[in-house]
Design a protein around this motif. Sequence first.
Motif, PDB file in Angstrom:
ATOM      1  N   TYR A  92       0.830  -1.207   0.000  1.00 30.36           N
ATOM      2  CA  TYR A  92       0.000   0.000   0.000  1.00 30.36           C
ATOM      3  C   TYR A  92       0.866   1.260   0.000  1.00 30.36           C
ATOM      4  O   TYR A  92       0.478   2.287  -0.562  1.00 30.36           O
ATOM      5  N   ALA A  93       2.041   1.182   0.607  1.00 30.00           N
ATOM      6  CA  ALA A  93       2.925   2.345   0.678  1.00 30.00           C
ATOM      7  C   ALA A  93       3.467   2.750  -0.684  1.00 30.00           C
ATOM      8  O   ALA A  93       3.895   3.897  -0.863  1.00 30.00           O
ATOM      9  N   VAL A  94       3.463   1.822  -1.656  1.00 31.64           N
ATOM     10  CA  VAL A  94       3.953   2.149  -3.002  1.00 31.64           C
ATOM     11  C   VAL A  94       2.833   2.135  -4.037  1.00 31.64           C
ATOM     12  O   VAL A  94       3.091   2.258  -5.233  1.00 31.64           O
ATOM     13  N   SER A  95       1.589   2.014  -3.585  1.00 33.88           N
ATOM     14  CA  SER A  95       0.449   2.000  -4.500  1.00 33.88           C
ATOM     15  C   SER A  95       0.162   3.414  -5.002  1.00 33.88           C
ATOM     16  O   SER A  95      -0.126   4.321  -4.218  1.00 33.88           O
ATOM     17  N   ARG A  96       0.205   3.615  -6.312  1.00 36.33           N
ATOM     18  CA  ARG A  96      -0.049   4.945  -6.859  1.00 36.33           C
ATOM     19  C   ARG A  96      -1.459   5.423  -6.534  1.00 36.33           C
ATOM     20  O   ARG A  96      -1.672   6.616  -6.285  1.00 36.33           O
TER      21      ARG A  96
ATOM     22  N   PRO B  59      -0.762   9.035   3.148  1.00 37.56           N
ATOM     23  CA  PRO B  59      -0.746  10.030   2.073  1.00 37.56           C
ATOM     24  C   PRO B  59      -1.557  11.287   2.365  1.00 37.56           C
ATOM     25  O   PRO B  59      -1.154  12.392   1.978  1.00 37.56           O
ATOM     26  N   VAL B  60      -2.694  11.146   3.046  1.00 42.41           N
ATOM     27  CA  VAL B  60      -3.502  12.330   3.340  1.00 42.41           C
ATOM     28  C   VAL B  60      -2.847  13.166   4.438  1.00 42.41           C
ATOM     29  O   VAL B  60      -2.730  14.392   4.323  1.00 42.41           O
TER      30      VAL B  60
ATOM     31  N   GLU C 234      -5.724   6.571 -15.854  1.00 39.94           N
ATOM     32  CA  GLU C 234      -5.641   5.337 -16.651  1.00 39.94           C
ATOM     33  C   GLU C 234      -6.474   4.194 -16.077  1.00 39.94           C
ATOM     34  O   GLU C 234      -6.544   3.107 -16.653  1.00 39.94           O
ATOM     35  N   GLY C 235      -7.118   4.404 -14.935  1.00 41.35           N
ATOM     36  CA  GLY C 235      -7.899   3.351 -14.310  1.00 41.35           C
ATOM     37  C   GLY C 235      -7.046   2.417 -13.474  1.00 41.35           C
ATOM     38  O   GLY C 235      -5.869   2.693 -13.209  1.00 41.35           O
ATOM     39  N   ARG C 236      -7.625   1.291 -13.090  1.00 37.72           N
ATOM     40  CA  ARG C 236      -6.940   0.337 -12.217  1.00 37.72           C
ATOM     41  C   ARG C 236      -6.612  -0.940 -12.965  1.00 37.72           C
ATOM     42  O   ARG C 236      -7.387  -1.413 -13.784  1.00 37.72           O
ATOM     43  N   SER C 237      -5.491  -1.506 -12.616  1.00 36.84           N
ATOM     44  CA  SER C 237      -5.119  -2.836 -13.092  1.00 36.84           C
ATOM     45  C   SER C 237      -5.686  -3.855 -12.118  1.00 36.84           C
ATOM     46  O   SER C 237      -5.409  -3.797 -10.915  1.00 36.84           O
ATOM     47  N   LEU C 238      -6.462  -4.797 -12.626  1.00 37.21           N
ATOM     48  CA  LEU C 238      -7.025  -5.833 -11.765  1.00 37.21           C
ATOM     49  C   LEU C 238      -5.919  -6.628 -11.084  1.00 37.21           C
ATOM     50  O   LEU C 238      -5.995  -6.895  -9.878  1.00 37.21           O
ATOM     51  N   LEU C 239      -4.882  -7.006 -11.828  1.00 36.50           N
ATOM     52  CA  LEU C 239      -3.824  -7.831 -11.257  1.00 36.50           C
ATOM     53  C   LEU C 239      -3.082  -7.085 -10.140  1.00 36.50           C
ATOM     54  O   LEU C 239      -2.760  -7.660  -9.102  1.00 36.50           O
ATOM     55  N   GLU C 240      -2.833  -5.807 -10.346  1.00 34.78           N
ATOM     56  CA  GLU C 240      -2.167  -5.015  -9.307  1.00 34.78           C
ATOM     57  C   GLU C 240      -3.064  -4.868  -8.077  1.00 34.78           C
ATOM     58  O   GLU C 240      -2.601  -4.968  -6.939  1.00 34.78           O
ATOM     59  N   TRP C 241      -4.335  -4.613  -8.309  1.00 37.73           N
ATOM     60  CA  TRP C 241      -5.315  -4.463  -7.223  1.00 37.73           C
ATOM     61  C   TRP C 241      -5.358  -5.726  -6.363  1.00 37.73           C
ATOM     62  O   TRP C 241      -5.338  -5.655  -5.131  1.00 37.73           O
ATOM     63  N   LEU C 242      -5.376  -6.874  -7.003  1.00 39.82           N
ATOM     64  CA  LEU C 242      -5.455  -8.139  -6.270  1.00 39.82           C
ATOM     65  C   LEU C 242      -4.135  -8.478  -5.587  1.00 39.82           C
ATOM     66  O   LEU C 242      -4.124  -8.981  -4.463  1.00 39.82           O
ATOM     67  N   ALA C 243      -3.022  -8.198  -6.235  1.00 41.84           N
ATOM     68  CA  ALA C 243      -1.720  -8.484  -5.624  1.00 41.84           C
ATOM     69  C   ALA C 243      -1.519  -7.670  -4.357  1.00 41.84           C
ATOM     70  O   ALA C 243      -0.939  -8.150  -3.373  1.00 41.84           O
ATOM     71  N   ARG C 244      -2.013  -6.430  -4.362  1.00 48.29           N
ATOM     72  CA  ARG C 244      -1.833  -5.556  -3.205  1.00 48.29           C
ATOM     73  C   ARG C 244      -2.522  -6.128  -1.968  1.00 48.29           C
ATOM     74  O   ARG C 244      -2.056  -5.954  -0.845  1.00 48.29           O
TER      75      ARG C 244
END
Length: 267
Positions: free
Chosen positions: A25-29, A61-62, A207-217
């Motif tokens: 989560y710390a590196v999630s754009r 981030p906030v 650009e929206g979300r990548s499903l694979l990135e969302w699930l890996a996180r």
Amino acid sequence: MSEPEPTRPGVAETARRFGAHARQYAVSRAHVEGATRLMLLERMEPVTDETLLDIGSGPGPVAVAFAPYVARAVAFDAAPEMLHAARLAARRAAAANVDPVCGDAHCLPFADRAFGLVTSRACPHHFADIRAAVAEMARVLRRGGRLGIADGTVPDDPEIDAFLNRLDTLHDPTTVRNYSAREWRGFIEATGLRVDFVEDYVVELPEGRSLLEWLARSGASSVVADECRRTLLAAPAKVRDYLRVRPVGEDVNFELPRVVVVAKRVE
């Protein structure tokens, strides 16, 4: 850093799951750069003598975004690992006024009307009792203070609502519910706050979300990933349109819209 034990059933499990993935989560754009972070900053208009409480702060981030504009920013989260990530983010940003505090959003360890600003971003859909959590946010907000919410949302369409919440729960079983803008207005106004701004479809990244990135996180298994992909691609047309579903090779790009609400305590 204060670290009281989470008190409400489900909070400990949510904290454990998110703590285990704090680094992701710390590196999630979407989390550290997403549009709603700056949208809250712009709409809430912080003043330099105010203190911010950011509930479900995650990697901060906030809190870090607000830090240059407030006297103090409290990063509040149930997962100590997330607060460690928030501390590192504050250090990188040279934000010496960010204070991490660990605890349960349903029972905030702060005095009534202690804060000029309260935020909660990408977290409320995990609250076991949304009304209790919002009541606590309102309780600690002083007169003239502002509340800012940015979280996953659904439209007032039962089919899309059910689909999106089912998908999010499949991705992360600690999800309780994503709420509509109408529901959010009701939760907030029930506490006596005045809702001043609502935007019901905000995207974090163009650009929206990548499903694979969302699930890996979130640490989802390959079985869950396959089910989510099939579910998105086979969704009814109106669901695919709302979520902006686009297959990209083995991946799927889609959108998880955010609702942004800003309210004020006027008395």
